[in-house]
Design an enzyme around this catalytic site. Sequence first.
Site, PDB file in Angstrom:
ATOM      1  N   HIS A 157       5.704  -6.371  -0.985  1.00 53.27           N
ATOM      2  CA  HIS A 157       4.831  -5.756   0.322  1.00 53.27           C
ATOM      3  C   HIS A 157       5.722  -5.839   1.457  1.00 53.27           C
ATOM      4  O   HIS A 157       5.207  -5.751   2.497  1.00 53.27           O
ATOM      5  CB  HIS A 157       3.762  -6.467   0.691  1.00 53.27           C
ATOM      6  CG  HIS A 157       2.531  -6.328  -0.442  1.00 53.27           C
ATOM      7  ND1 HIS A 157       1.675  -7.637  -0.736  1.00 53.27           N
ATOM      8  CD2 HIS A 157       1.896  -5.548  -1.113  1.00 53.27           C
ATOM      9  CE1 HIS A 157       0.977  -7.286  -1.710  1.00 53.27           C
ATOM     10  NE2 HIS A 157       1.093  -5.894  -1.996  1.00 53.27           N
ATOM     11  N   ARG A 180       9.876   4.922  -2.055  1.00 55.06           N
ATOM     12  CA  ARG A 180       9.521   3.609  -2.004  1.00 55.06           C
ATOM     13  C   ARG A 180       9.690   2.831  -3.514  1.00 55.06           C
ATOM     14  O   ARG A 180       9.876   3.460  -4.551  1.00 55.06           O
ATOM     15  CB  ARG A 180       7.926   3.678  -1.923  1.00 55.06           C
ATOM     16  CG  ARG A 180       7.477   1.999  -1.980  1.00 55.06           C
ATOM     17  CD  ARG A 180       6.142   1.912  -2.666  1.00 55.06           C
ATOM     18  NE  ARG A 180       5.609   0.459  -2.448  1.00 55.06           N
ATOM     19  CZ  ARG A 180       4.940   0.048  -3.216  1.00 55.06           C
ATOM     20  NH1 ARG A 180       4.009   0.812  -3.842  1.00 55.06           N
ATOM     21  NH2 ARG A 180       4.437  -1.242  -3.259  1.00 55.06           N
ATOM     22  N   GLU A 221       2.750   2.017   5.339  1.00 56.07           N
ATOM     23  CA  GLU A 221       4.090   1.843   4.586  1.00 56.07           C
ATOM     24  C   GLU A 221       4.900   3.020   4.815  1.00 56.07           C
ATOM     25  O   GLU A 221       5.832   3.102   4.744  1.00 56.07           O
ATOM     26  CB  GLU A 221       3.778   1.444   3.383  1.00 56.07           C
ATOM     27  CG  GLU A 221       3.221  -0.131   3.360  1.00 56.07           C
ATOM     28  CD  GLU A 221       2.626  -0.654   2.128  1.00 56.07           C
ATOM     29  OE1 GLU A 221       1.510  -0.207   1.969  1.00 56.07           O
ATOM     30  OE2 GLU A 221       2.965  -1.228   1.289  1.00 56.07           O
ATOM     31  N   ARG A 229     -15.947  -5.863  -1.217  1.00 60.02           N
ATOM     32  CA  ARG A 229     -17.229  -5.459  -0.860  1.00 60.02           C
ATOM     33  C   ARG A 229     -18.318  -5.881  -1.779  1.00 60.02           C
ATOM     34  O   ARG A 229     -19.262  -6.491  -1.536  1.00 60.02           O
ATOM     35  CB  ARG A 229     -17.159  -3.904  -0.726  1.00 60.02           C
ATOM     36  CG  ARG A 229     -16.370  -3.444   0.500  1.00 60.02           C
ATOM     37  CD  ARG A 229     -15.951  -2.091   0.376  1.00 60.02           C
ATOM     38  NE  ARG A 229     -15.047  -1.874  -0.492  1.00 60.02           N
ATOM     39  CZ  ARG A 229     -14.344  -0.726  -0.697  1.00 60.02           C
ATOM     40  NH1 ARG A 229     -14.398   0.187   0.168  1.00 60.02           N
ATOM     41  NH2 ARG A 229     -13.295  -0.756  -1.708  1.00 60.02           N
ATOM     42  N   ASN A 231       6.142   7.976  -3.527  1.00 57.60           N
ATOM     43  CA  ASN A 231       5.926   6.688  -4.037  1.00 57.60           C
ATOM     44  C   ASN A 231       5.529   7.007  -5.554  1.00 57.60           C
ATOM     45  O   ASN A 231       4.411   7.404  -5.815  1.00 57.60           O
ATOM     46  CB  ASN A 231       4.950   5.934  -3.368  1.00 57.60           C
ATOM     47  CG  ASN A 231       4.435   4.687  -3.842  1.00 57.60           C
ATOM     48  OD1 ASN A 231       5.130   4.133  -5.112  1.00 57.60           O
ATOM     49  ND2 ASN A 231       3.458   3.938  -3.550  1.00 57.60           N
ATOM     50  N   ARG A 268      -5.010 -10.917  -9.972  1.00 57.35           N
ATOM     51  CA  ARG A 268      -4.065 -12.012  -9.951  1.00 57.35           C
ATOM     52  C   ARG A 268      -4.295 -13.218  -9.702  1.00 57.35           C
ATOM     53  O   ARG A 268      -4.933 -13.447  -8.795  1.00 57.35           O
ATOM     54  CB  ARG A 268      -2.688 -11.291  -9.461  1.00 57.35           C
ATOM     55  CG  ARG A 268      -1.974 -10.300 -10.150  1.00 57.35           C
ATOM     56  CD  ARG A 268      -0.911  -9.723  -9.234  1.00 57.35           C
ATOM     57  NE  ARG A 268      -1.331  -8.278  -8.797  1.00 57.35           N
ATOM     58  CZ  ARG A 268      -0.474  -7.631  -7.814  1.00 57.35           C
ATOM     59  NH1 ARG A 268       0.521  -8.277  -7.385  1.00 57.35           N
ATOM     60  NH2 ARG A 268      -1.043  -6.370  -7.276  1.00 57.35           N
ATOM     61  N   LEU A 283      -3.574  -8.196   2.948  1.00 54.31           N
ATOM     62  CA  LEU A 283      -4.633  -8.527   1.989  1.00 54.31           C
ATOM     63  C   LEU A 283      -5.264  -7.189   1.369  1.00 54.31           C
ATOM     64  O   LEU A 283      -6.103  -6.609   1.978  1.00 54.31           O
ATOM     65  CB  LEU A 283      -5.682  -9.368   2.745  1.00 54.31           C
ATOM     66  CG  LEU A 283      -5.339 -10.666   3.299  1.00 54.31           C
ATOM     67  CD1 LEU A 283      -6.499 -11.373   4.151  1.00 54.31           C
ATOM     68  CD2 LEU A 283      -4.517 -11.670   2.390  1.00 54.31           C
ATOM     69  N   GLY A 284      -4.876  -6.930   0.283  1.00 57.69           N
ATOM     70  CA  GLY A 284      -5.204  -5.633  -0.448  1.00 57.69           C
ATOM     71  C   GLY A 284      -5.561  -6.090  -1.796  1.00 57.69           C
ATOM     72  O   GLY A 284      -6.066  -6.948  -2.097  1.00 57.69           O
ATOM     73  N   ASN A 285      -5.543  -5.051  -2.522  1.00 60.27           N
ATOM     74  CA  ASN A 285      -5.613  -5.472  -3.950  1.00 60.27           C
ATOM     75  C   ASN A 285      -4.595  -6.541  -4.433  1.00 60.27           C
ATOM     76  O   ASN A 285      -4.815  -7.458  -5.127  1.00 60.27           O
ATOM     77  CB  ASN A 285      -5.266  -4.322  -4.829  1.00 60.27           C
ATOM     78  CG  ASN A 285      -6.635  -3.328  -5.127  1.00 60.27           C
ATOM     79  OD1 ASN A 285      -7.731  -4.044  -5.273  1.00 60.27           O
ATOM     80  ND2 ASN A 285      -6.503  -2.006  -4.883  1.00 60.27           N
TER      81      ASN A 285
HETATM   82  P1  ADP Z   1      -3.547  -1.579  -2.324  1.00 58.28           P
HETATM   83  O1  ADP Z   1      -3.305  -3.116  -2.178  1.00 58.28           O
HETATM   84  O2  ADP Z   1      -3.954  -1.041  -3.609  1.00 58.28           O
HETATM   85  O3  ADP Z   1      -3.013  -0.621  -1.430  1.00 58.28           O
HETATM   86  P2  ADP Z   1      -5.610  -1.856  -0.380  1.00 58.28           P
HETATM   87  O4  ADP Z   1      -4.787  -2.218   0.811  1.00 58.28           O
HETATM   88  O5  ADP Z   1      -6.247  -0.376  -0.206  1.00 58.28           O
HETATM   89  O6  ADP Z   1      -4.968  -1.631  -1.925  1.00 58.28           O
HETATM   90  O7  ADP Z   1      -6.918  -2.419  -0.617  1.00 58.28           O
HETATM   91  C1  ADP Z   1      -8.032  -2.437  -1.505  1.00 58.28           C
HETATM   92  C2  ADP Z   1      -8.950  -3.622  -1.423  1.00 58.28           C
HETATM   93  O8  ADP Z   1      -9.566  -3.680  -0.076  1.00 58.28           O
HETATM   94  C3  ADP Z   1     -10.213  -3.161  -2.295  1.00 58.28           C
HETATM   95  O9  ADP Z   1     -10.050  -3.618  -3.488  1.00 58.28           O
HETATM   96  C4  ADP Z   1     -11.305  -3.963  -1.622  1.00 58.28           C
HETATM   97  O10 ADP Z   1     -11.452  -5.342  -2.126  1.00 58.28           O
HETATM   98  C5  ADP Z   1     -10.743  -4.176  -0.025  1.00 58.28           C
HETATM   99  N1  ADP Z   1     -11.633  -3.519   0.778  1.00 58.28           N
HETATM  100  C6  ADP Z   1     -11.649  -2.068   1.112  1.00 58.28           C
HETATM  101  N2  ADP Z   1     -12.538  -1.616   1.981  1.00 58.28           N
HETATM  102  C7  ADP Z   1     -13.074  -3.063   2.554  1.00 58.28           C
HETATM  103  C8  ADP Z   1     -14.122  -3.426   3.475  1.00 58.28           C
HETATM  104  N3  ADP Z   1     -14.828  -2.380   4.172  1.00 58.28           N
HETATM  105  N4  ADP Z   1     -14.713  -4.389   3.248  1.00 58.28           N
HETATM  106  C9  ADP Z   1     -14.177  -5.461   2.294  1.00 58.28           C
HETATM  107  N5  ADP Z   1     -12.917  -5.061   1.624  1.00 58.28           N
HETATM  108  C10 ADP Z   1     -12.638  -3.812   1.494  1.00 58.28           C
END
Ligand code: ADP
Length: 404
Positions: free
Chosen positions: A184, A95, A389, A288, A7, A245, A213-215
């Site tokens: 995604h 990727r 992924e 967090r 990637n 965003r 649900l990530g960044n």
């Molecule tokens: P990306 O979209 O960059 O791959 P990730 O899927 O790793 O990102 O998600 C990152 C986000 O997940 C962090 O910004 C944070 O908000 C959230 N996160 C990670 N661990 C936790 C946790 N234990 N509790 C709540 N949110 C978390």
Amino acid sequence: MKVLVINAGSSSIKYQMLDMTDEHVMASGLVERIGEPSGALVYKAFPDTEKEAKTTLEQPIPEHETGMKLVIDLLTHPEKGVIKDVSEIGAVGHRIVHGGDKFHAPAIVDDEVEQAIEDTILMAPLHNPAHLAGIRTAKRFFPDVPQVVVFDTAFHQGMEPKAYMYAMPYEMYEKLHVRRYGAHGTSHKFVADEAARLMGKKPEDCNLITLHLGNGCSMSAVKGGRCADTSMGLTPLAGLIMGTRCGDVDPAVYAYLERAQGLKLSEIDMIMNKKSGLLGLCGMNDMRDIHAAVEKGDEKAALALDMVTYRNRKYIGSYLAALEGKVDAIVFTAGIGENDDIVRAMSVQGLEALGIKIDPEKNAVRSKGARAVHAADSRVQIWVIPTNEELEIARQTRDLVAGN
Ligand code: ADP
């Protein structure tokens, strides 16, 4: 077959080497700050499932080529390495964030495929040039190994026109390809297939709503193994509220900000992508930190949490309607989806009348594995499934090269 998954970002290369006989990770890591004064490399080898041997390097890494050379030297290192020679690599899987409307499936790289990725640069100006750099570097190092590209947009190509078209002049679609593409997709497909397997069904036989649900955050309605709708649009700005965003806003906000503040379109684009979402609302973009702030009585953080989960609920409701009420499960994945029980609970709160009921105790359990978190009397199941992924890219790469 051993598959190297790459990637490549504009200043980074994330990589993973998998042995597809049992799908185990042999080595993985990250090259960072390529082109900056001080670069870094992390390499983790997994000689067996119990052990992890980590190597880190700090040195200038002027371009992708140097980064890749360092990775190959470690992969083939007499002590630290996991292969004797690069000839053991059966295929490389790349990727690719955006494949436009040309790619419904992974493809073996040839001149035409490279050109198509190049033609899509305007849709993903930061990502696609970096991916091309990754492909070209890998081709130089592994000239005899098939290079496969796996597109984040491919899964969403299953959408029907009523879901992907924008109600704008038709020529904009015909001439400029303005439409919904989503993102995604590799993650949505992976967790959708896993959910079907865990429920003992074939992907064709179930309907799902998947939340990555990530960044970045996106939601998909998955009908019989195909994407029926997804929340991201022409770009990954649309839909859910994310770390930085804004997700859906009135598109006329652009014109208003230009009139009211004299802002340039590129400035507004930057604000909406990098300074909005959770960060824009309360100054924090890690969920967090937001929970910690809510505990201390921070009202803006509480509003941000409320807005994010309210948006998630609205989308779940609309995808229930898109799937005509026939939904087998809701699936949560990625950093927030996998780890944050509060966001999960608030995202389905009040949906009991629609047959969606979470079990608070199951939901509160922390685990790295896939698990069901719905109440016994919930008509719709609720699952937490860690995304992978890299494994999905490796599977698609292997299947294409092996002719499956
Ligand atoms: P990306 O979209 O960059 O791959 P990730 O899927 O790793 O990102 O998600 C990152 C986000 O997940 C962090 O910004 C944070 O908000 C959230 N996160 C990670 N661990 C936790 C946790 N234990 N509790 C709540 N949110 C978390």
